[in-house]
Design a protein around this motif. Structure first.
Motif, PDB file in Angstrom:
ATOM      1  N   TYR A   1      20.504  78.966  98.446  1.00 39.19           N
ATOM      2  CA  TYR A   1      20.959  78.322  99.289  1.00 39.19           C
ATOM      3  C   TYR A   1      20.475  77.260  99.818  1.00 39.19           C
ATOM      4  O   TYR A   1      21.081  76.217 100.010  1.00 39.19           O
ATOM      5  N   GLU A   2      19.106  77.183 100.177  1.00 36.37           N
ATOM      6  CA  GLU A   2      18.368  76.082 100.605  1.00 36.37           C
ATOM      7  C   GLU A   2      18.145  74.912  99.587  1.00 36.37           C
ATOM      8  O   GLU A   2      18.371  73.868  99.818  1.00 36.37           O
ATOM      9  N   GLN A   3      18.121  75.392  98.209  1.00 33.17           N
ATOM     10  CA  GLN A   3      18.137  74.424  97.141  1.00 33.17           C
ATOM     11  C   GLN A   3      19.363  73.516  97.039  1.00 33.17           C
ATOM     12  O   GLN A   3      19.777  72.501  96.717  1.00 33.17           O
ATOM     13  N   ALA A   4      20.431  74.455  97.079  1.00 33.97           N
ATOM     14  CA  ALA A   4      21.906  74.010  96.915  1.00 33.97           C
ATOM     15  C   ALA A   4      21.921  73.031  97.936  1.00 33.97           C
ATOM     16  O   ALA A   4      22.771  71.604  97.967  1.00 33.97           O
ATOM     17  N   VAL A   5      21.673  73.215  99.171  1.00 32.53           N
ATOM     18  CA  VAL A   5      21.764  72.319 100.382  1.00 32.53           C
ATOM     19  C   VAL A   5      21.135  71.034 100.078  1.00 32.53           C
ATOM     20  O   VAL A   5      21.546  70.124 100.230  1.00 32.53           O
TER      21      VAL A   5
ATOM     22  N   GLY B   1      19.960  70.006  97.388  1.00 31.46           N
ATOM     23  CA  GLY B   1      20.776  69.174  96.193  1.00 31.46           C
ATOM     24  C   GLY B   1      22.094  68.407  96.736  1.00 31.46           C
ATOM     25  O   GLY B   1      22.178  67.219  96.325  1.00 31.46           O
ATOM     26  N   ALA B   2      22.754  68.972  97.226  1.00 29.01           N
ATOM     27  CA  ALA B   2      24.082  68.347  98.208  1.00 29.01           C
ATOM     28  C   ALA B   2      23.753  67.138  99.066  1.00 29.01           C
ATOM     29  O   ALA B   2      24.374  65.985  98.871  1.00 29.01           O
ATOM     30  N   GLU B   3      22.469  67.231  99.716  1.00 25.26           N
ATOM     31  CA  GLU B   3      22.121  66.179 100.511  1.00 25.26           C
ATOM     32  C   GLU B   3      21.805  64.979  99.798  1.00 25.26           C
ATOM     33  O   GLU B   3      21.928  63.720  99.737  1.00 25.26           O
ATOM     34  N   LYS B   4      21.162  65.355  98.526  1.00 29.64           N
ATOM     35  CA  LYS B   4      20.527  64.188  97.695  1.00 29.64           C
ATOM     36  C   LYS B   4      21.823  63.561  97.021  1.00 29.64           C
ATOM     37  O   LYS B   4      21.789  62.249  96.802  1.00 29.64           O
ATOM     38  N   ALA B   5      22.789  64.284  96.575  1.00 28.17           N
ATOM     39  CA  ALA B   5      23.971  63.764  95.833  1.00 28.17           C
ATOM     40  C   ALA B   5      24.564  62.884  97.073  1.00 28.17           C
ATOM     41  O   ALA B   5      25.145  61.790  96.623  1.00 28.17           O
ATOM     42  N   LEU B   6      24.878  63.158  98.354  1.00 28.17           N
ATOM     43  CA  LEU B   6      25.338  62.105  99.155  1.00 28.17           C
ATOM     44  C   LEU B   6      24.675  60.972  99.471  1.00 28.17           C
ATOM     45  O   LEU B   6      25.189  59.884  99.866  1.00 28.17           O
ATOM     46  N   LYS B   7      23.377  61.147  99.248  1.00 28.75           N
ATOM     47  CA  LYS B   7      22.621  59.598  99.508  1.00 28.75           C
ATOM     48  C   LYS B   7      22.485  58.811  98.343  1.00 28.75           C
ATOM     49  O   LYS B   7      21.641  59.387  97.222  1.00 28.75           O
ATOM     50  N   ARG B   8      23.268  58.037  98.002  1.00 32.86           N
ATOM     51  CA  ARG B   8      23.412  57.219  96.838  1.00 32.86           C
ATOM     52  C   ARG B   8      22.407  55.951  97.107  1.00 32.86           C
ATOM     53  O   ARG B   8      22.572  55.262  98.304  1.00 32.86           O
ATOM     54  N   PRO B   9      21.707  55.640  96.069  1.00 35.76           N
ATOM     55  CA  PRO B   9      21.103  54.221  96.280  1.00 35.76           C
ATOM     56  C   PRO B   9      21.821  53.087  96.565  1.00 35.76           C
ATOM     57  O   PRO B   9      23.055  53.137  95.982  1.00 35.76           O
TER      58      PRO B   9
END
Length: 128
Positions: A112-116, A118-126
């Motif tokens: 779950y921590e890895q999924a969270v 991963g989701a946060e990284k996907a939301l942060k687009r350069p």
């Protein structure tokens, strides 16, 4: 010690202490002139022992058997030892099962921590 003091010291309810006394897990507690239970150090050692064994998962029936054997004297020492050895085996089995459960929970939490993350990284687009 009064029943209230023993309850506070061992984090037990008065009903539990009375029940333990009624079924013979702890010896009959002496009473003062007013009829109030007066726990001795020996009584408290029994309370502590029973609480410890219950926390380890020993069934009431096994504890009743142990106390009954204890009251019969030294001739039951070997039987009491065997009873405790068997309970130790059972406790070790439960501990292994609990360890497996803990490992599974830890794995699940990690996923779950890895999924969270991963989701946060996907939301942060350069920025383009």
């Amino acid at each position: 010690m009064t029943i209230a003091e023993v309850c506070e010291k061992y984090d037990l309810s008065q009903d539990t202490l009375r029940y333990y006394e009624r079924i013979g897990l702890i010896p009959r507690v002496n009473r003062n002139k007013s009829g109030i239970r007066d726990y001795t150090e020996e009584d408290c050692r029994w309370v502590e022992f029973i609480k410890c064994m219950r926390s380890a998962g020993l069934p009431i029936e096994v504890l009743i058997e142990y106390v009954t054997l204890f009251q019969q004297g030294e001739e039951t020492a070997q039987v009491r030892k065997e009873l405790l050895i068997e309970q130790r085996k059972q406790l070790m089995i439960r501990m292994k099962d609990m360890q497996k459960t803990l490992e599974r929970l830890n794995d699940k939490i990690t996923r779950y921590e890895q999924a969270v993350v991963g989701a946060e990284k996907a939301l942060k687009r350069p920025e383009d």
